[in-house]
Enzyme design. Structure first.
Site, PDB file in Angstrom:
ATOM      1  CG  ASN A   6      42.664  90.887-102.087  1.00 42.55           C
ATOM      2  OD1 ASN A   6      42.007  91.699-101.441  1.00 42.55           O
ATOM      3  ND2 ASN A   6      42.327  90.497-103.293  1.00 42.55           N
ATOM      4  CG  ASP A   8      39.888  93.494-102.572  1.00 45.39           C
ATOM      5  OD1 ASP A   8      40.497  94.527-102.876  1.00 45.39           O
ATOM      6  OD2 ASP A   8      39.727  92.531-103.355  1.00 45.39           O
ATOM      7  NE  ARG A  17      28.272 100.928 -88.136  1.00 45.28           N
ATOM      8  CZ  ARG A  17      28.367 100.894 -86.816  1.00 45.28           C
ATOM      9  NH1 ARG A  17      29.033 101.817 -86.177  1.00 45.28           N
ATOM     10  NH2 ARG A  17      27.796  99.926 -86.141  1.00 45.28           N
ATOM     11  NE  ARG A  48      30.696  92.914-104.207  1.00 47.12           N
ATOM     12  CZ  ARG A  48      30.477  91.654-104.609  1.00 47.12           C
ATOM     13  NH1 ARG A  48      31.020  90.658-103.964  1.00 47.12           N
ATOM     14  NH2 ARG A  48      29.725  91.404-105.647  1.00 47.12           N
ATOM     15  CG  HIS A  49      36.082  95.016-102.000  1.00 44.77           C
ATOM     16  ND1 HIS A  49      36.776  95.287-103.135  1.00 44.77           N
ATOM     17  CD2 HIS A  49      35.663  93.722-102.110  1.00 44.77           C
ATOM     18  CE1 HIS A  49      36.807  94.206-103.893  1.00 44.77           C
ATOM     19  NE2 HIS A  49      36.118  93.239-103.324  1.00 44.77           N
ATOM     20  CB  THR A 100      36.891  86.150-108.262  1.00 40.30           C
ATOM     21  OG1 THR A 100      37.127  87.500-107.896  1.00 40.30           O
ATOM     22  CG2 THR A 100      37.137  85.968-109.737  1.00 40.30           C
ATOM     23  CD  GLU A 150      46.070  85.273-108.642  1.00 40.66           C
ATOM     24  OE1 GLU A 150      46.444  86.420-108.950  1.00 40.66           O
ATOM     25  OE2 GLU A 150      45.384  85.018-107.644  1.00 40.66           O
ATOM     26  N   GLY A 190      40.996  81.527-101.729  1.00 41.35           N
ATOM     27  CA  GLY A 190      40.547  80.629-100.671  1.00 41.35           C
ATOM     28  C   GLY A 190      41.660  80.000 -99.856  1.00 41.35           C
ATOM     29  CG  HIS A 212      37.723  85.777 -96.857  1.00 43.22           C
ATOM     30  ND1 HIS A 212      37.526  84.708 -96.008  1.00 43.22           N
ATOM     31  CD2 HIS A 212      36.650  86.580 -96.715  1.00 43.22           C
ATOM     32  CE1 HIS A 212      36.372  84.866 -95.393  1.00 43.22           C
ATOM     33  NE2 HIS A 212      35.816  85.982 -95.794  1.00 43.22           N
TER      34      HIS A 212
HETATM   35  N1  PXP Z   1      43.413  86.112-106.609  1.00 41.84           N
HETATM   36  C1  PXP Z   1      42.364  86.632-107.296  1.00 41.84           C
HETATM   37  C2  PXP Z   1      42.507  86.818-108.758  1.00 41.84           C
HETATM   38  C3  PXP Z   1      41.184  87.011-106.633  1.00 41.84           C
HETATM   39  O1  PXP Z   1      40.151  87.535-107.331  1.00 41.84           O
HETATM   40  C4  PXP Z   1      41.118  86.856-105.230  1.00 41.84           C
HETATM   41  C5  PXP Z   1      39.889  87.317-104.502  1.00 41.84           C
HETATM   42  O2  PXP Z   1      39.695  88.670-104.701  1.00 41.84           O
HETATM   43  C6  PXP Z   1      42.231  86.343-104.570  1.00 41.84           C
HETATM   44  C7  PXP Z   1      43.355  85.955-105.269  1.00 41.84           C
HETATM   45  C8  PXP Z   1      42.263  86.201-103.085  1.00 41.84           C
HETATM   46  O3  PXP Z   1      41.325  85.256-102.693  1.00 41.84           O
HETATM   47  P1  PXP Z   1      40.977  85.135-101.138  1.00 41.84           P
HETATM   48  O4  PXP Z   1      40.423  86.448-100.730  1.00 41.84           O
HETATM   49  O5  PXP Z   1      39.998  84.027-101.106  1.00 41.84           O
HETATM   50  O6  PXP Z   1      42.272  84.812-100.444  1.00 41.84           O
END
Ligand code: PXP
Length: 239
Positions: A6, A8, A17, A48-49, A100, A150, A190, A212
């Site tokens: 991910n 984002d 910026r 936001r992203h 989320t 998921e 997470g 993240h």
């Molecule tokens: N899966 C889903 C459905 C999510 O919404 C997110 C966060 O956007 C993630 C996975 C990834 O989570 P993290 O950024 O905490 O790894």
């Protein structure tokens, strides 16, 4: 077990910026080159992203699947259809949340989902629902005729080591039930190297989606190195 990266938060930094750097597309291409199986982005209501043009740019330039996370709204469903998205994960969304915060409340969204999911599937879009590891969710998923979920791993990810077993058990049980109903399971939220080590021992999870932690670690060690290390962890188990 596959890895969806991910990206984002590459856009989060770019947006700080308002320019074009760092580029989410560059992050996606490095992820692809480093062995990621898919790229995941969440088009949030407040943008936001990731923004619409990022998604169009990604679709036209990456060679691995793009998974789009969207809230259950008519606008988002139409966006997915109009942009020829191949896979969506439907997630809950609250404007003020930092991320989320949990799985989708299927009861609250049932009528909308029942009426609209087939618009996605009729357009060849694979649909997954992001759900908390609560067994009764699987019955509801079946009623919606959805074939992928998921599992939200947030509670496990936030748990102290002494409490991890409890949350892992919840995940194991829902994966078993989903698999017994021929529902494909992925998981995420997470996850870190440490947290992934225990998740990969659960049979029946096809993919982990991680954002993240990977993007955060990439600041110190480089995106390529972080993805290599994560994949090594995940693939060691597959041997
Ligand atoms: N899966 C889903 C459905 C999510 O919404 C997110 C966060 O956007 C993630 C996975 C990834 O989570 P993290 O950024 O905490 O790894």
């Amino acid at each position: 077990m596959k890895l969806g990266v991910n990206i984002d938060h590459v856009a989060t930094i770019r947006n700080a910026r308002g320019g074009v750097h760092p580029s989410p597309l560059k992050a996606a291409l490095i992820s692809e080159k480093s062995g990621a199986d898919s790229i995941v982005v969440h088009l949030r209501e407040d943008r936001r992203h990731i923004k619409e043009e990022d998604i169009r740019f990604l679709i036209n330039n990456i060679n691995i699947p793009l998974q789009l996370e969207i809230a259950p709204t008519e606008f988002m469903f139409n966006f997915a259809i109009a942009n020829n998205i191949k896979k969506v994960c439907i997630v809950p969304e609250k404007r003020k949340e930092l991320t989320t915060e949990g799985g989708l409340d299927i009861n609250n969204n049932f009528e909308f989902l029942k009426e609209n999911i087939n618009k996605l599937t009729n357009n060849g879009i694979e649909v997954s629902l992001f759900i908390d590891p609560i067994l009764s969710n699987i019955k509801k998923i079946k009623k919606l005729d959805v074939k992928s979920v998921e599992i939200h791993t947030g509670n496990y990810a936030n748990a102290a080591e002494s409490e991890e077993k409890f949350f892992l058990k919840e995940i194991i049980k829902i994966v078993e039930l989903a698999n017994s109903e021929q529902i494909v399971v992925s998981a995420g939220h997470g996850l870190t190297y440490e947290k992934v080590k225990k998740i990969i021992n659960i049979p029946g999870i096809k993919e982990l989606n991680i954002g993240h932690f990977i993007i955060g670690e990439a600041i110190f060690y480089g995106l390529e190195n972080v993805i290599f290390k994560m994949l090594k962890l995940m693939r060691e188990k597959d041997k």
